[in-house]
Structures are given as C-alpha cells and as structure tokens.
Motif scaffolding. Structure first.
Motif, PDB file in Angstrom:
ATOM      1  N   HIS A  68       0.808  -1.219   0.000  1.00 49.15           N
ATOM      2  CA  HIS A  68       0.000   0.000   0.000  1.00 49.15           C
ATOM      3  C   HIS A  68       0.843   1.271   0.000  1.00 49.15           C
ATOM      4  CE1 HIS A  68      -3.071  -2.984   1.284  1.00 49.15           C
ATOM      5  NE2 HIS A  68      -3.844  -2.229   0.511  1.00 49.15           N
ATOM      6  N   GLY A  69       1.986   1.218  -0.675  1.00 49.72           N
ATOM      7  CA  GLY A  69       2.784   2.420  -0.829  1.00 49.72           C
ATOM      8  C   GLY A  69       2.206   3.346  -1.882  1.00 49.72           C
ATOM      9  N   GLN A  70       2.490   4.626  -1.740  1.00 48.19           N
ATOM     10  CA  GLN A  70       2.037   5.601  -2.730  1.00 48.19           C
ATOM     11  C   GLN A  70       2.947   5.616  -3.961  1.00 48.19           C
ATOM     12  OE1 GLN A  70       1.232   9.461  -0.788  1.00 48.19           O
ATOM     13  NE2 GLN A  70       1.240   8.335   1.155  1.00 48.19           N
ATOM     14  N   HIS A  71       4.043   4.882  -3.888  1.00 52.85           N
ATOM     15  CA  HIS A  71       5.003   4.741  -4.978  1.00 52.85           C
ATOM     16  C   HIS A  71       5.156   3.240  -5.215  1.00 52.85           C
ATOM     17  CE1 HIS A  71       8.930   5.178  -7.082  1.00 52.85           C
ATOM     18  NE2 HIS A  71       8.506   6.406  -7.353  1.00 52.85           N
ATOM     19  N   GLY A  72       6.355   2.770  -5.522  1.00 56.33           N
ATOM     20  CA  GLY A  72       6.588   1.346  -5.705  1.00 56.33           C
ATOM     21  C   GLY A  72       6.890   0.641  -4.394  1.00 56.33           C
ATOM     22  N   GLY A  73       7.033  -0.686  -4.495  1.00 59.85           N
ATOM     23  CA  GLY A  73       7.362  -1.464  -3.314  1.00 59.85           C
ATOM     24  C   GLY A  73       8.845  -1.422  -2.992  1.00 59.85           C
ATOM     25  N   ILE A  74       9.679  -1.992  -3.919  1.00 55.08           N
ATOM     26  CA  ILE A  74      11.136  -2.019  -3.751  1.00 55.08           C
ATOM     27  C   ILE A  74      11.755  -1.401  -4.997  1.00 55.08           C
ATOM     28  CG2 ILE A  74      13.161  -3.492  -3.443  1.00 55.08           C
ATOM     29  CD1 ILE A  74      11.311  -5.573  -2.136  1.00 55.08           C
ATOM     30  N   TYR A  75      12.673  -0.464  -4.824  1.00 57.22           N
ATOM     31  CA  TYR A  75      13.290   0.262  -5.935  1.00 57.22           C
ATOM     32  C   TYR A  75      14.797   0.043  -5.841  1.00 57.22           C
ATOM     33  CZ  TYR A  75      14.303   4.363  -8.942  1.00 57.22           C
ATOM     34  OH  TYR A  75      14.737   5.205  -9.925  1.00 57.22           O
ATOM     35  N   VAL A  76      15.378  -0.659  -6.851  1.00 54.23           N
ATOM     36  CA  VAL A  76      16.800  -0.973  -6.864  1.00 54.23           C
ATOM     37  C   VAL A  76      17.410  -0.263  -8.071  1.00 54.23           C
ATOM     38  CG1 VAL A  76      18.510  -2.817  -6.722  1.00 54.23           C
ATOM     39  CG2 VAL A  76      16.164  -3.245  -5.953  1.00 54.23           C
ATOM     40  N   HIS A  77      18.356   0.662  -7.826  1.00 56.50           N
ATOM     41  CA  HIS A  77      18.895   1.452  -8.927  1.00 56.50           C
ATOM     42  C   HIS A  77      20.339   1.842  -8.636  1.00 56.50           C
ATOM     43  CE1 HIS A  77      18.074   5.610  -7.052  1.00 56.50           C
ATOM     44  NE2 HIS A  77      17.553   4.756  -6.189  1.00 56.50           N
ATOM     45  N   LEU A  94       2.732   2.017  -7.782  1.00 58.08           N
ATOM     46  CA  LEU A  94       3.565   1.785  -8.961  1.00 58.08           C
ATOM     47  C   LEU A  94       4.072   0.342  -8.915  1.00 58.08           C
ATOM     48  CD1 LEU A  94       5.416   5.227  -9.126  1.00 58.08           C
ATOM     49  CD2 LEU A  94       3.290   4.539 -10.232  1.00 58.08           C
ATOM     50  N   ALA A  95       5.156   0.049  -9.617  1.00 55.35           N
ATOM     51  CA  ALA A  95       5.621  -1.334  -9.721  1.00 55.35           C
ATOM     52  C   ALA A  95       5.921  -1.939  -8.346  1.00 55.35           C
ATOM     53  CB  ALA A  95       6.868  -1.386 -10.590  1.00 55.35           C
ATOM     54  N   GLY A  96       5.656  -3.224  -8.227  1.00 54.97           N
ATOM     55  CA  GLY A  96       6.018  -3.911  -6.993  1.00 54.97           C
ATOM     56  C   GLY A  96       7.511  -3.848  -6.741  1.00 54.97           C
ATOM     57  N   VAL A  97       8.307  -4.150  -7.799  1.00 54.15           N
ATOM     58  CA  VAL A  97       9.769  -4.058  -7.722  1.00 54.15           C
ATOM     59  C   VAL A  97      10.263  -3.371  -8.991  1.00 54.15           C
ATOM     60  CG1 VAL A  97      11.932  -5.318  -7.472  1.00 54.15           C
ATOM     61  CG2 VAL A  97       9.859  -6.204  -6.377  1.00 54.15           C
ATOM     62  N   TRP A  98      11.106  -2.344  -8.835  1.00 57.84           N
ATOM     63  CA  TRP A  98      11.766  -1.665  -9.960  1.00 57.84           C
ATOM     64  C   TRP A  98      13.246  -2.014  -9.909  1.00 57.84           C
ATOM     65  CZ3 TRP A  98       9.600   3.436 -11.907  1.00 57.84           C
ATOM     66  CH2 TRP A  98       8.328   3.703 -11.385  1.00 57.84           C
ATOM     67  N   ILE A  99      13.825  -2.382 -11.070  1.00 53.57           N
ATOM     68  CA  ILE A  99      15.254  -2.713 -11.140  1.00 53.57           C
ATOM     69  C   ILE A  99      15.819  -1.998 -12.362  1.00 53.57           C
ATOM     70  CG2 ILE A  99      16.958  -4.554 -11.344  1.00 53.57           C
ATOM     71  CD1 ILE A  99      14.753  -6.424 -10.131  1.00 53.57           C
ATOM     72  N   THR A 100      16.805  -1.101 -12.147  1.00 57.61           N
ATOM     73  CA  THR A 100      17.246  -0.232 -13.234  1.00 57.61           C
ATOM     74  C   THR A 100      18.718   0.169 -13.056  1.00 57.61           C
ATOM     75  OG1 THR A 100      16.712   1.822 -14.408  1.00 57.61           O
ATOM     76  CG2 THR A 100      16.370   1.829 -12.037  1.00 57.61           C
ATOM     77  N   THR A 101      19.284   0.788 -14.076  1.00 50.91           N
ATOM     78  CA  THR A 101      20.624   1.417 -14.086  1.00 50.91           C
ATOM     79  C   THR A 101      21.704   0.525 -13.482  1.00 50.91           C
ATOM     80  OG1 THR A 101      19.920   2.681 -12.116  1.00 50.91           O
ATOM     81  CG2 THR A 101      19.844   3.810 -14.232  1.00 50.91           C
ATOM     82  N   GLY A 102      21.907  -0.625 -14.141  1.00 51.19           N
ATOM     83  CA  GLY A 102      23.021  -1.494 -13.791  1.00 51.19           C
ATOM     84  C   GLY A 102      22.864  -2.287 -12.513  1.00 51.19           C
ATOM     85  N   SER A 103      21.667  -2.349 -11.966  1.00 49.18           N
ATOM     86  CA  SER A 103      21.446  -3.068 -10.709  1.00 49.18           C
ATOM     87  C   SER A 103      21.328  -4.573 -10.954  1.00 49.18           C
ATOM     88  CB  SER A 103      20.197  -2.541 -10.012  1.00 49.18           C
ATOM     89  OG  SER A 103      20.378  -1.182  -9.659  1.00 49.18           O
ATOM     90  N   THR A 104      21.738  -5.370  -9.941  1.00 45.80           N
ATOM     91  CA  THR A 104      21.769  -6.832 -10.081  1.00 45.80           C
ATOM     92  C   THR A 104      21.282  -7.534  -8.812  1.00 45.80           C
ATOM     93  OG1 THR A 104      24.092  -6.809  -9.388  1.00 45.80           O
ATOM     94  CG2 THR A 104      23.655  -6.797 -11.763  1.00 45.80           C
ATOM     95  N   PRO A 105      20.098  -7.241  -8.330  1.00 46.57           N
ATOM     96  CA  PRO A 105      19.617  -7.953  -7.144  1.00 46.57           C
ATOM     97  C   PRO A 105      19.201  -9.389  -7.486  1.00 46.57           C
ATOM     98  CG  PRO A 105      17.873  -6.602  -8.010  1.00 46.57           C
ATOM     99  CD  PRO A 105      19.090  -6.301  -8.849  1.00 46.57           C
ATOM    100  N   VAL A 106      19.059 -10.197  -6.453  1.00 47.79           N
ATOM    101  CA  VAL A 106      18.508 -11.547  -6.569  1.00 47.79           C
ATOM    102  C   VAL A 106      17.198 -11.575  -5.799  1.00 47.79           C
ATOM    103  CG1 VAL A 106      18.841 -13.982  -6.036  1.00 47.79           C
ATOM    104  CG2 VAL A 106      20.791 -12.586  -6.802  1.00 47.79           C
ATOM    105  N   LEU A 107      16.104 -11.911  -6.501  1.00 45.94           N
ATOM    106  CA  LEU A 107      14.785 -12.013  -5.871  1.00 45.94           C
ATOM    107  C   LEU A 107      14.349 -13.461  -5.908  1.00 45.94           C
ATOM    108  CD1 LEU A 107      14.913  -8.996  -7.180  1.00 45.94           C
ATOM    109  CD2 LEU A 107      12.451  -9.017  -6.736  1.00 45.94           C
ATOM    110  N   ARG A 108      14.118 -14.056  -4.734  1.00 42.31           N
ATOM    111  CA  ARG A 108      13.728 -15.463  -4.667  1.00 42.31           C
ATOM    112  C   ARG A 108      12.536 -15.652  -3.728  1.00 42.31           C
ATOM    113  NH1 ARG A 108      19.633 -17.065  -4.075  1.00 42.31           N
ATOM    114  NH2 ARG A 108      20.288 -17.584  -6.193  1.00 42.31           N
ATOM    115  N   ARG A 109      11.592 -16.444  -4.196  1.00 44.45           N
ATOM    116  CA  ARG A 109      10.469 -16.923  -3.383  1.00 44.45           C
ATOM    117  C   ARG A 109       9.653 -15.792  -2.748  1.00 44.45           C
ATOM    118  NH1 ARG A 109      14.751 -20.071  -2.307  1.00 44.45           N
ATOM    119  NH2 ARG A 109      15.104 -19.112  -0.268  1.00 44.45           N
TER     120      ARG A 109
END
Length: 382
Positions: A68-77, A94-109
């Motif tokens: 229930h955020g007014q923006h996205g959930g998780i933003y990785v940049h 907005l998006a549940g998870v945003w991944i941008t500008t060379g980011s490399t997270p691992v999302l599991r389960r």
C-alpha cells in the motif's frame, strides 16, 4: 513506528519486526554501499518506495510485508544489489519491484501481487535474477523488460496480469526459463520493438489472448516451450519480426498454432504443432518462413471446414478470434479499408457486387458481424 530508516556508508545493522509506515519519503533507504539485514518488518503507506537500494548497496531483505505504498514497493537502482527473498509485496501504486541502471539484485520466493501497475519492472539496463517467485494479479503485466535490461527469470509463476504475463520491448533482452505463465488477460509473453529475449522450457498456457505475440521487429529464441490452451494463436508473429522457434510443443489452442503475417518471417525447426482449432501453421500472403523438420498434425482445421461447408467465418470466430483465410472488400457496399469480408459472404451476400480480393491474412468477417449495411445471409445457416 518509524517514519524512515537510512542505512549508508558501509553500515550493517539488523532491522527486525518494526512497523515502518506513512513516511513522507520512503520506508527504508540503503545507499553508499550500505548492507544490513531487514526482516519481518511491516512497511506500508510511504510516499516513496517502501525499500530503496542504490549505489552498490547489498542488503538482505527477508520476510517483510511491503504494501500500500504511494510509490513502488522495492526500488533498486544505480548498481544496487541485494538478496530479496520470501517477502510479500502487494497493493503498491507503482511497480512492486523496480530494477534499473546497472542493478543486479537476486529475488527469490517472493509473493508480488495485486499492484496497480507492473509486478517486476526491469528497465535501462536493469539486470539480476528473478527465481521461484509468485507474481500475480497486476493491472499491467506481471513482468516488463526494456531498454537493454537482461535479467535471468527462472522458475516463477506469472499469472493474472491484465496486460499480459511478460512484456519485453524497446530492446529488452533476458533469459526466461522454466516459468509457468498462465491465465493472463492478454498474451502470455509479448516481444516487441527490437527486443531479443531467450525463452526456454517455459509453460505458457490458458491465456485469454495469444501464447506468445511477437510484433514490430521483435526477435527472440524460443526453445522447448510448451504453449497450449490459449484463446488466440499459440505464437503470433507480425510486423517485420523474425524470431527462431525450435523444438517447441504448440497445441490445444482455440485458434491457430503459429500465425505469421504482415511482412514478418521466422525460422521454425523441429516444432510439434498439433490439435489447434484453426490449423497448425498459417501464413499470410507473401510470408516465407524457413522451416525444417516440423511435425504439424491432428489440427482441427476449422477454418477450412467452415469455408468448404459454405459458412461465414464469423460463425466460428465471433469478433474475439481472427481466422486466417482469403478476405475481400465490397466497393458496392462502400466498405472501408478496415472492413473485411470472408469468401462465402462474397459469394452469397455480395453476389453481383463490385468486390476486391485483398490478401490471405487473419481477420474476422464484418459481414457476419453485422457491421455492414446489408444483413448477412449466412448467419442463420447451420
């Protein structure tokens, strides 16, 4: 209650079992190579992202509710990293998870669901791994990949998207492997505008549109996928696209197995295409794919049966499907460039009129649909 938590400058705290909500900025903000363990928190109602990870930060984010955020959930940049696992991310604006500008997270389960836009959004060279997540019920697509992004998307369930399951566009890449993509309102996978992903061993099924739709110069390698029980074509290739399809099983579709139209081409090798309602491989005028070793068998060929039986093609398609056959226009009835008339309506409803053959392609019959001035004479036929 915390309004906002900042982690920076190589800090490595543990943040556990907090209520982090209604902040005027984000919930948790990790930057400057920050780390930390963030777990079992309830993060909601913040003006910016619930969790933001940037500038080579590498936290562990586990077992949180981010919602229930007014923006996205998780933003990785900005080359953010992180292990993000077993969280529930839902109902964000907005998006549940945003991944941008060379980011490399691992999302599991993770369970990522019920968002007002996209589930997981890779853009502007966003990379990383998306593995074994349940991504569902978004107002846009479950996953979007664009502008040089090249993630690994493996073992996820992606379903219930109102704008499709996965959308790859504007030069998106990515490896999609062993996912289940099903029950989406539009195509299970869209590949558009010079995108070139690789799809291997996915199950793409029960879509309310096509299985895989490739448009506007889309490319891609599609190997060993099961594509079945989709409402439209199992694979639709259009508008100067040129993918490679190899060793796929495309079956039990409510329309054609593979359709190629509108100056597109493809390489089709060793695919099995069977038990599709409108036919196996359907080619529009001028289409010449490279084919080798395909098995096309036991398709129902309802389009050819309807034509040979004297039926209007609208009888088998309504306005929701697009059978491929010869279509015409009628100058006498002042039909427009948008109108299409099937061969049996030309012979019966428009006999003696000034008619024009257009091409062999996919369409539904406007005569049978009742959009022309003359009533269709075949709609009452058995």
């Amino acid at each position: 209650m915390c309004c906002c938590v900042w982690i920076t400058s190589n800090s490595n705290p543990t943040i556990r079992k907090n209520e982090i909500y209604n902040g005027h900025q984000g919930g948790v903000y990790i930057f400057g190579e920050g780390r930390g363990l963030i777990e079992h928190n309830n993060i909601y109602g913040n003006a910016l992202a619930g969790i933001q990870i940037r500038t080579n930060s590498d936290p562990i984010v586990r077992h949180n509710k981010i919602h229930h955020g007014q923006h996205g959930g998780i933003y990785v940049h900005e080359k953010g990293q992180g292990l993000i696992e077993e969280n529930e991310v839902y109902s964000n604006t907005l998006a549940g998870v945003w991944i941008t500008t060379g980011s490399t997270p691992v999302l599991r389960r993770n369970r990522i669901h019920s968002g007002k836009q996209v589930g997981v959004y890779f853009y502007d060279n966003g990379h990383g791994k998306l593995e074994d997540n349940d991504i569902f019920n978004h107002l846009y697509s479950g996953v979007q990949i664009r502008t040089g992004s090249n993630p690994v998307i493996r073992g996820n369930k992606i379903w219930g998207g109102q704008n499709g399951g996965v959308l790859v566009y504007n030069g998106g890449l990515g490896l999609l492997e062993q996912n289940e993509i099903f029950d989406n309102a539009m195509a299970g996978v869209w590949i558009k505008t010079d995108s070139n992903p690789t799809l291997k061993r996915n199950k793409i099924y029960d879509g309310r549109d096509g299985g895989i739709c490739i448009f506007n110069g889309g490319k891609g390698i599609l190997e060993e996928n099961d594509i079945f029980r989709n409402t439209q074509a199992g694979v639709l290739i259009s508008t100067q696209s040129h993918p490679i399809l190899r060793r796929n099983r495309i079956y039990d579709g409510q329309a054609a197995g593979v359709e190629i139209t509108n100056n597109a081409t493809a390489t089709l090798e060793y695919n099995q295409i069977f038990k599709n309602k409108f036919g196996g491989l359907c080619l529009a005028s001028g289409v010449q794919p490279i084919t080798r070793g395909n098995q096309i068998f036991n398709n129902e060929d309802e389009v050819e049966k309807a034509v040979s039986g004297g039926q209007c093609l609208y009888k088998i398609s309504s306005y929701t499907s697009f059978p491929m056959h010869d279509f015409y226009r009628c100058q006498t009835c002042n039909t427009t460039d948008r109108n299409a008339i099937c061969v049996n309506c030309i012979k019966n409803c428009h006999a003696g009129h000034d008619v024009e053959f257009i091409r062999h392609d996919r369409f539904f019959c406007d005569c049978g649909a009742g959009t022309l001035s003359n009533q269709c004479q075949l709609q009452g036929e058995p």
